[in-house]
Structures are given as structure tokens and as C-alpha cells.
Design a protein around this motif. Structure first.
Motif, PDB file in Angstrom:
ATOM      1  N   SER A 225       0.823  -1.214   0.000  1.00 40.07           N
ATOM      2  CA  SER A 225       0.000   0.000   0.000  1.00 40.07           C
ATOM      3  C   SER A 225       0.854   1.260   0.000  1.00 40.07           C
ATOM      4  CB  SER A 225      -0.944  -0.002   1.210  1.00 40.07           C
ATOM      5  OG  SER A 225      -0.214   0.064   2.427  1.00 40.07           O
ATOM      6  N   VAL A 229       1.394   3.072  -5.726  1.00 38.18           N
ATOM      7  CA  VAL A 229       1.230   4.228  -6.607  1.00 38.18           C
ATOM      8  C   VAL A 229       2.576   4.712  -7.125  1.00 38.18           C
ATOM      9  CG1 VAL A 229       0.414   6.611  -6.751  1.00 38.18           C
ATOM     10  CG2 VAL A 229      -0.947   4.898  -5.530  1.00 38.18           C
ATOM     11  N   GLY A 287     -13.115  -4.664  -4.673  1.00 39.16           N
ATOM     12  CA  GLY A 287     -13.979  -3.704  -3.990  1.00 39.16           C
ATOM     13  C   GLY A 287     -15.327  -4.278  -3.602  1.00 39.16           C
ATOM     14  N   ASP A 325     -12.040   2.099   2.178  1.00 41.01           N
ATOM     15  CA  ASP A 325     -11.887   3.344   1.405  1.00 41.01           C
ATOM     16  C   ASP A 325     -10.448   3.540   0.944  1.00 41.01           C
ATOM     17  OD1 ASP A 325     -14.570   3.886   1.742  1.00 41.01           O
ATOM     18  OD2 ASP A 325     -14.265   5.336   3.366  1.00 41.01           O
ATOM     19  N   HIS A 326      -9.499   3.215   1.815  1.00 35.92           N
ATOM     20  CA  HIS A 326      -8.084   3.379   1.475  1.00 35.92           C
ATOM     21  C   HIS A 326      -7.700   2.456   0.316  1.00 35.92           C
ATOM     22  CE1 HIS A 326      -3.823   4.231   2.169  1.00 35.92           C
ATOM     23  NE2 HIS A 326      -3.592   2.931   2.127  1.00 35.92           N
ATOM     24  N   GLN A 328      -9.727   1.205  -1.921  1.00 33.71           N
ATOM     25  CA  GLN A 328     -10.416   1.705  -3.110  1.00 33.71           C
ATOM     26  C   GLN A 328      -9.662   2.889  -3.713  1.00 33.71           C
ATOM     27  OE1 GLN A 328     -13.636   0.231  -4.067  1.00 33.71           O
ATOM     28  NE2 GLN A 328     -12.911   1.124  -5.980  1.00 33.71           N
ATOM     29  N   ASP A 329      -9.176   3.783  -2.874  1.00 35.05           N
ATOM     30  CA  ASP A 329      -8.429   4.948  -3.355  1.00 35.05           C
ATOM     31  C   ASP A 329      -7.126   4.527  -4.032  1.00 35.05           C
ATOM     32  OD1 ASP A 329      -7.836   7.899  -3.418  1.00 35.05           O
ATOM     33  OD2 ASP A 329      -6.189   7.262  -2.108  1.00 35.05           O
ATOM     34  N   LEU A 330      -6.424   3.555  -3.452  1.00 37.73           N
ATOM     35  CA  LEU A 330      -5.196   3.065  -4.068  1.00 37.73           C
ATOM     36  C   LEU A 330      -5.468   2.476  -5.449  1.00 37.73           C
ATOM     37  CD1 LEU A 330      -3.314   1.293  -1.133  1.00 37.73           C
ATOM     38  CD2 LEU A 330      -2.629   3.377  -2.307  1.00 37.73           C
ATOM     39  N   ASN A 332      -7.938   3.208  -7.457  1.00 39.73           N
ATOM     40  CA  ASN A 332      -8.278   4.296  -8.381  1.00 39.73           C
ATOM     41  C   ASN A 332      -7.027   5.036  -8.844  1.00 39.73           C
ATOM     42  OD1 ASN A 332     -10.991   3.702  -8.105  1.00 39.73           O
ATOM     43  ND2 ASN A 332     -11.358   5.238  -6.535  1.00 39.73           N
ATOM     44  N   ARG A 333      -6.104   5.282  -7.926  1.00 39.51           N
ATOM     45  CA  ARG A 333      -4.890   6.035  -8.253  1.00 39.51           C
ATOM     46  C   ARG A 333      -3.885   5.206  -9.057  1.00 39.51           C
ATOM     47  NH1 ARG A 333      -2.791   7.656  -2.631  1.00 39.51           N
ATOM     48  NH2 ARG A 333      -1.101   8.617  -3.827  1.00 39.51           N
ATOM     49  N   SER A 334      -4.008   3.884  -8.991  1.00 39.14           N
ATOM     50  CA  SER A 334      -3.050   3.021  -9.693  1.00 39.14           C
ATOM     51  C   SER A 334      -3.201   3.092 -11.205  1.00 39.14           C
ATOM     52  CB  SER A 334      -3.229   1.565  -9.240  1.00 39.14           C
ATOM     53  OG  SER A 334      -4.406   1.004  -9.800  1.00 39.14           O
ATOM     54  N   ARG A 338     -11.340  -0.237 -13.688  1.00 42.23           N
ATOM     55  CA  ARG A 338     -12.116  -0.394 -12.465  1.00 42.23           C
ATOM     56  C   ARG A 338     -13.463  -1.082 -12.669  1.00 42.23           C
ATOM     57  NH1 ARG A 338     -10.235  -1.656  -9.648  1.00 42.23           N
ATOM     58  NH2 ARG A 338     -11.583  -1.137  -7.905  1.00 42.23           N
TER      59      ARG A 338
END
Length: 384
Positions: A225, A229, A287, A325-326, A328-330, A332-334, A338
Motif C-alpha cells: 500500500s 502508486v 472492492g 476506502d483506502h 479503493q483509493d489506491l 483508483n490512483r493506480s 475499475r
């Protein structure tokens, strides 16, 4: 506190180590000289294996390369590999590549040393006897196949089946993160998320979860984690690449002992029907399954939140939600795709996928929440 934890015999972590592979295989190969290297054509054409092959040759090994491995390898690929190795008189096997190459290498090492039919190996602990010496060198940071005792093959048209056996643990694993530097962003993202899935499912598994698998899963998630990114945004970032490869290895050691569950069960039909990379299919289903499992896994998600988000005084449900949430954010940023629709999966196929997922009983039994066919369909619909 009664449990068993198994892992390969020796692990070497060395940047540039593939160029010294000949020196490293003195153990387990000893005086053996005829080696079968299992890889894929893309790696061979890109000359990524050349330094390793040159090193093996300089050390006096005769190496025959089987480079016909494909993603989600069918049984025919394995049989061709074994036939080639048998004709060569292979005395040892080297898996060099992603999870598919390493999976084929495992079973090839076994089948080159036994008369057992492949059909009799599917399931858990069906293999008998020994195998040829086995070395694994991963070129992606994702599957963890280098340290697991599991091989997944495509059987028939779309179904995947697994062989789980102690004989599939390698004698030697070499982690050379320099081999992962050229991996494109989408593959870095998908394989990195795949490794995170391994750690999460190992930590929340209903089967054989234990203190050592938990330790490996937590450290895997911390590394993955923190660096996913960065590895996606700058593929030449040595710190990130090394952390991702080690994290993927730790995650493999975790789930090899505390097995994966519904994310994988739902991912396999996607790979079987649409030939999508395994890491990507896991990323697409993570997710929805995280949210579905929240009712039972929230206390464990909260513990993982303390690792990847930071210790918090918030109550369990809030910390668990922060973890989801964390993650999911990772994702999305990768930059990984999705939605199922984004990778060409048609909506009308979802009921067929749900029915196929129910065949993965070996995996579904490990999930913290029971998954029915109706549940599976809803999860695919959520991912669509």
C-alpha cells in the motif's frame, strides 16, 4: 496455537541477482547440469532472461528454454512443457516469469519425476513422491507464485482447477526487482493489487489463519500500500520496485498457508471466459467483495487499517470502513481498469459467470461470509 506454516527452502533477495543465477543454483542443483527453463515468448523476445541464461551457461549448465507459456495456461501447455523436458532429460526446472510460467514450472518439475496422471493431481495433497529440483525467479510483483504450493490451470474451455501440494514449494527463490523495472503501468497496477488481494484474503480467511500468516499478510500490505502508486507512476523507482516484489512474496507466503477466498473464486471465471490477466480480474472484484464481507470481517479490516492507514482511536466499524476506502483509493490512483464493462465483459454474461463461480468450492469455503449464486451475481453486477 496448533498450526503448520510452510514456505520454500531458500529465499535470495538481490538487485541484479538474475545475472548471477548460475552461482546461486549450486544449491539445490549440485552436480546436475541439464536444466529446463520455463518462461513466455514475450520475456524471451525482450531478452529479459538473457543475463540469467548467460550466467547459467558460464556456470556449466546446459539449459533448454520452453517459452510457450500463455496467461491462464491450459493443460496442453503443461503437457508440451513436460514432453520437451522429458526428451531433453531435464534434471532440474527453473520458472522464470509471471505467475503462469512459475505455475507451469512447478507442475513440470513434479510430472517429470512421477507417472501420476495430471487428472489425479487436482485438489489438495493428491501428489505422491518427489519432483525435480525447482528454482523460481518472478518477473512481476503480484502472484506470489514463487513461494506457494499451488498451480492453477485452465481445464476444458473456461474452467480453472488447482493443484495444491507440498511438492510444489520451490527449493530456491530469487527476488530480483530489477527484472520488474520494464513492467508497464497497467501490469504493475494489476499485479500489485493482486498481491494486496492475497494478503487481505489470507488475513480474513476462515481456513488455517494463523499468527505467522497474519504477520506476513500485515507486512505485505504495509509494503504494497505504501509503494503501489509510486511504482505505477515511476516504474524505475528502485525503492518502490523492491518493496512491491518483497510485499508480493510475503503475501504469497501468507495465502499459501491461509488460503484465499471469494475474490479469487469470482475472478477465475473472468479469466476463463475472457482471458483477462489474473491480477486484473482480482482487482476488478476486490472492492465489491470487501464491502460484501464487511458484516463478518470488519474487526479484521479494522486491524489492517491500523497497518495501512495508521492507528486510530475510532471504533471498529469506522476503522474498517477507512480500510476499504483506502484500498479503493489506491486502486483508483493506480490506473488499473475499475469496471467489468471497461475490459469487454458483457452484462448478459454475468449470470453465467456467477454459476461458474459456484464451482470454486475450494475457495468459497474460506470466505468469511457464505456466498450464494445470487450473491455472486450481485457482486458481478456491482463490479460491472
Amino acid at each position: 496455537m496448533t498450526f503448520i506454516f510452510q514456505t520454500p527452502g531458500k529465499l535470495i533477495v538481490e538487485w541484479g541477482g538474475a545475472a548471477r543465477l548460475g552461482e546461486r543454483v549450486a544449491y539445490p542443483f549440485g552436480d546436475l547440469r541439464r536444466l529446463l527453463m520455463v518462461t513466455d515468448k514475450a520475456l524471451r523476445d525482450a531478452c529479459i532472461a538473457d543475463p540469467a541464461l548467460a550466467s547459467l551457461s558460464a556456470a556449466g549448465f546446459e539449459v533448454l528454454v520452453f517459452d510457450a507459456v500463455v496467461a491462464d495456461p491450459p493443460e496442453a501447455v503443461l503437457r508440451a512443457c513436460v514432453e520437451l523436458g522429458r526428451g531433453f532429460g531435464a534434471q532440474g526446472v527453473i520458472g522464470f516469469g509471471g505467475g503462469s510460467s512459475m505455475d507451469v514450472a512447478k507442475l513440470a518439475a513434479l510430472l517429470l519425476c512421477t507417472d501420476q496422471p495430471l487428472d489425479g493431481l487436482y485438489g489438495i495433497d493428491k501428489a505422491k513422491g518427489d519432483r525435480l529440483p525447482l528454482v523460481q525467479v518472478p518477473t512481476t510483483a503480484g502472484t506470489g507464485s514463487e513461494v506457494t504450493n499451488i498451480t492453477i490451470l485452465t481445464t476444458g474451455g473456461t474452467t480453472k482447477m488447482g493443484v495444491v501440494s507440498r511438492q510444489l514449494y520451490a527449493d530456491l527463490v530469487l527476488l530480483d526487482a530489477e527484472l520488474t523495472v520494464g513492467l508497464p503501468r497497467i501490469h504493475t497496477a494489476a499485479t500489485g493489487i493482486d498481491a494486496m488481494v492475497h494478503a487481505i484474503e489470507a488475513y480474513t480467511s476462515r481456513s488455517r489463519k494463523n499468527p505467522l500468516s497474519d504477520l506476513f499478510a500485515r507486512e505485505a500490505l504495509r509494503l504494497l500500500s505504501a509503494h503501489l502508486v509510486a511504482a505505477c507512476e515511476d516504474g524505475a523507482d528502485r525503492t518502490a520496485r523492491e518493496a512491491m516484489l518483497l510485499g508480493a512474496c510475503y503475501a504469497g507466503q501468507a495465502f499459501s498457508n491461509s488460503p484465499v477466498a471469494a475474490v479469487h473464486a469470482l475472478a477465475y471465471p473472468l479469466g476463463g471466459h475472457y482471458h483477462l490477466p489474473h491480477g486484473l480480474t482480482n482487482a476488478l472484484m476486490l472492492g465489491p467483495v470487501l464491502r460484501f464481507n464487511m458484516r463478518a470481517a470488519a474487526p479484521l479490516y479494522a486491524e489492517l487499517a491500523d497497518v495501512v492507514v495508521g492507528a486510530s482511536s475510532a471504533e471498529t466499524t469506522a476503522r474498517a470502513a477507512a480500510f476499504v476506502d483506502h484500498v479503493q483509493d489506491l486502486m483508483n490512483r493506480s490506473g488499473a481498469p475499475r469496471r467489468l464493462r471497461d475490459v469487454g465483459v458483457p452484462e448478459e454474461s454475468l449470470p453465467v459467470l456467477a454459476a461458474d463461480a459456484m464451482k470454486q468450492t475450494r475457495l468459497l469455503t474460506n470466505n468469511p461470509v457464505e456466498v450464494t449464486e445470487a450473491d455472486a451475481l450481485r457482486l458481478y453486477q456491482e463490479a460491472f
